[in-house]
Design a protein around this motif. Sequence first.
Motif, PDB file in Angstrom:
ATOM      1  N   SER A  92       0.812  -1.217   0.000  1.00 56.03           N
ATOM      2  CA  SER A  92       0.000   0.000   0.000  1.00 56.03           C
ATOM      3  C   SER A  92       0.847   1.268   0.000  1.00 56.03           C
ATOM      4  N   GLY A  93       2.167   1.098   0.063  1.00 53.07           N
ATOM      5  CA  GLY A  93       3.061   2.251   0.038  1.00 53.07           C
ATOM      6  C   GLY A  93       3.082   3.050   1.322  1.00 53.07           C
ATOM      7  N   VAL A  94       2.857   2.380   2.461  1.00 51.09           N
ATOM      8  CA  VAL A  94       2.776   3.119   3.724  1.00 51.09           C
ATOM      9  C   VAL A  94       3.842   2.680   4.727  1.00 51.09           C
ATOM     10  N   VAL A  95       4.866   1.944   4.281  1.00 53.32           N
ATOM     11  CA  VAL A  95       5.927   1.544   5.211  1.00 53.32           C
ATOM     12  C   VAL A  95       7.081   2.532   5.090  1.00 53.32           C
ATOM     13  N   LEU A  96       7.147   3.436   6.040  1.00 54.78           N
ATOM     14  CA  LEU A  96       8.223   4.417   6.100  1.00 54.78           C
ATOM     15  C   LEU A  96       8.930   4.284   7.435  1.00 54.78           C
ATOM     16  N   LEU A  97      10.239   4.162   7.389  1.00 57.96           N
ATOM     17  CA  LEU A  97      11.062   4.137   8.595  1.00 57.96           C
ATOM     18  C   LEU A  97      11.853   5.437   8.630  1.00 57.96           C
ATOM     19  N   ARG A  98      11.592   6.268   9.605  1.00 55.78           N
ATOM     20  CA  ARG A  98      12.288   7.559   9.687  1.00 55.78           C
ATOM     21  C   ARG A  98      13.619   7.377  10.427  1.00 55.78           C
ATOM     22  N   LEU A  99      14.692   7.688   9.756  1.00 53.03           N
ATOM     23  CA  LEU A  99      16.024   7.635  10.353  1.00 53.03           C
ATOM     24  C   LEU A  99      16.313   8.961  11.029  1.00 53.03           C
ATOM     25  N   GLU A 100      16.693   8.880  12.315  1.00 56.74           N
ATOM     26  CA  GLU A 100      16.982  10.082  13.088  1.00 56.74           C
ATOM     27  C   GLU A 100      18.371   9.979  13.712  1.00 56.74           C
ATOM     28  N   ILE A 101      18.959  11.126  13.962  1.00 50.61           N
ATOM     29  CA  ILE A 101      20.301  11.212  14.519  1.00 50.61           C
ATOM     30  C   ILE A 101      20.297  12.209  15.676  1.00 50.61           C
ATOM     31  N   ARG A 102      21.167  11.986  16.653  1.00 48.01           N
ATOM     32  CA  ARG A 102      21.411  13.000  17.674  1.00 48.01           C
ATOM     33  C   ARG A 102      22.869  12.902  18.095  1.00 48.01           C
ATOM     34  N   ARG A 103      23.342  13.950  18.677  1.00 46.89           N
ATOM     35  CA  ARG A 103      24.747  13.987  19.083  1.00 46.89           C
ATOM     36  C   ARG A 103      24.983  13.055  20.265  1.00 46.89           C
ATOM     37  N   GLY A 104      26.051  12.273  20.180  1.00 43.57           N
ATOM     38  CA  GLY A 104      26.377  11.350  21.243  1.00 43.57           C
ATOM     39  C   GLY A 104      26.817  12.070  22.497  1.00 43.57           C
ATOM     40  N   ARG A 105      26.591  11.403  23.616  1.00 47.53           N
ATOM     41  CA  ARG A 105      26.986  11.872  24.958  1.00 47.53           C
ATOM     42  C   ARG A 105      26.131  13.028  25.461  1.00 47.53           C
ATOM     43  N   THR A 106      25.350  13.699  24.617  1.00 46.22           N
ATOM     44  CA  THR A 106      24.609  14.881  25.064  1.00 46.22           C
ATOM     45  C   THR A 106      23.161  14.592  25.389  1.00 46.22           C
ATOM     46  N   ARG A 107      22.619  13.455  24.869  1.00 50.30           N
ATOM     47  CA  ARG A 107      21.203  13.152  25.005  1.00 50.30           C
ATOM     48  C   ARG A 107      20.354  14.312  24.484  1.00 50.30           C
ATOM     49  N   GLY A 108      20.812  14.912  23.405  1.00 52.16           N
ATOM     50  CA  GLY A 108      20.084  16.024  22.807  1.00 52.16           C
ATOM     51  C   GLY A 108      18.878  15.554  22.023  1.00 52.16           C
ATOM     52  N   ARG A 109      18.274  16.476  21.288  1.00 50.68           N
ATOM     53  CA  ARG A 109      17.058  16.130  20.549  1.00 50.68           C
ATOM     54  C   ARG A 109      17.408  15.308  19.307  1.00 50.68           C
ATOM     55  N   TRP A 110      16.461  14.464  18.930  1.00 52.30           N
ATOM     56  CA  TRP A 110      16.603  13.680  17.718  1.00 52.30           C
ATOM     57  C   TRP A 110      16.262  14.536  16.509  1.00 52.30           C
ATOM     58  N   MET A 111      17.037  14.412  15.448  1.00 50.31           N
ATOM     59  CA  MET A 111      16.835  15.188  14.224  1.00 50.31           C
ATOM     60  C   MET A 111      16.618  14.238  13.053  1.00 50.31           C
ATOM     61  N   ALA A 112      15.620  14.545  12.239  1.00 53.87           N
ATOM     62  CA  ALA A 112      15.288  13.677  11.107  1.00 53.87           C
ATOM     63  C   ALA A 112      16.372  13.763  10.036  1.00 53.87           C
ATOM     64  N   VAL A 113      16.806  12.596   9.560  1.00 54.58           N
ATOM     65  CA  VAL A 113      17.778  12.511   8.474  1.00 54.58           C
ATOM     66  C   VAL A 113      17.070  12.201   7.162  1.00 54.58           C
ATOM     67  N   GLY A 114      16.257  11.145   7.171  1.00 55.77           N
ATOM     68  CA  GLY A 114      15.569  10.748   5.949  1.00 55.77           C
ATOM     69  C   GLY A 114      14.530   9.689   6.225  1.00 55.77           C
ATOM     70  N   ASP A 115      13.712   9.420   5.218  1.00 51.87           N
ATOM     71  CA  ASP A 115      12.710   8.363   5.292  1.00 51.87           C
ATOM     72  C   ASP A 115      13.146   7.189   4.427  1.00 51.87           C
ATOM     73  N   ILE A 116      13.026   5.984   4.980  1.00 48.51           N
ATOM     74  CA  ILE A 116      13.329   4.752   4.258  1.00 48.51           C
ATOM     75  C   ILE A 116      12.000   4.100   3.901  1.00 48.51           C
ATOM     76  N   GLU A 117      11.699   4.035   2.615  1.00 51.52           N
ATOM     77  CA  GLU A 117      10.444   3.445   2.163  1.00 51.52           C
ATOM     78  C   GLU A 117      10.685   2.029   1.658  1.00 51.52           C
ATOM     79  N   LEU A 118       9.949   1.070   2.233  1.00 58.52           N
ATOM     80  CA  LEU A 118      10.045  -0.319   1.814  1.00 58.52           C
ATOM     81  C   LEU A 118       9.101  -0.564   0.644  1.00 58.52           C
ATOM     82  N   TYR A 119       9.616  -1.235  -0.400  1.00 57.66           N
ATOM     83  CA  TYR A 119       8.829  -1.474  -1.599  1.00 57.66           C
ATOM     84  C   TYR A 119       8.271  -2.886  -1.655  1.00 57.66           C
ATOM     85  N   GLU A 120       9.139  -3.869  -1.736  1.00 63.11           N
ATOM     86  CA  GLU A 120       8.689  -5.244  -1.905  1.00 63.11           C
ATOM     87  C   GLU A 120       9.743  -6.193  -1.352  1.00 63.11           C
TER      88      GLU A 120
END
Length: 261
Positions: free
Chosen positions: A166-194
């Motif tokens: 159905s085209g609705v499987v998106l895995l959002r990849l997020e990053i944050r700085r190590g050791r700081t426990r800062g906020r997560w920031m969106a890098v990209g969306d990984i869409e699964l096809y088949e």
Amino acid sequence: MGGVLSPLVWQGSLLRGARLFHADGVVYCAAVKALAVEGEVGAVAERLAGPALVRLSSGLWRWRGGRSERRPDVLGIAVRFRASEEVTPVASEGDQDLIFLSARRFSLLPIALFTTKTRDFLANDYYAQLPFEVEGFGRAEFRLVPLRAETEEGNRLERLERAAASGVVLLRLEIRRGRTRGRWMAVGDIELYEPVDIDQNALRFDPFHTGRGIVPRGLLQATRLATYAASYLGRRLGARGRGRGASTRGARGGARRGGGR
């Protein structure tokens, strides 16, 4: 530490004829779309954008219908950011592997066994567990956040396949700085096809495939070098031995059947 663990991992994979952990999984073709466009995170997103292979797996139990989904377990997602669209179990120069578990930390794995929603891959967040040194960014941590989808009844593989179709499987990849426990920031969306048919024993995800500048750091990360290699060698030898055994049994059975005619 890796030298101590690797013989155990090798023997377990050999006996199982598969990975000691995450033995059963499904592999999908995927595409990574950059979300960040500026600054340090934008540079990471640009390097990771493009084709990918994604393996989703259970941690402890072999898949036996839906029975394993009712047992305590963790789920895993391994992502290979590919240098080309070729579907192959062999990593190419320029590929980057990241491996995620449905547990925030290794120390929390015993708790995650009981908090992971094992009936649905898309109902959990996944963490890369350990720190990385990222080119142009510094020390960092990663996680995957599935964009929740309404899934119908069925086992987790059926739910995932319907959602992907159905085209609705998106895995959002997020990053944050190590050791700081800062906020997560969106890098990209990984869409699964088949889903794709691929030799999973030959498919070797390894965080030391670092073609996009994401390098494991720390003592625990270093143990993965020996243990991942031991798992790969053990399962390849185990699968080969089982294949020879099956061929021998088949030949003997054929001889008996031939003699009866």
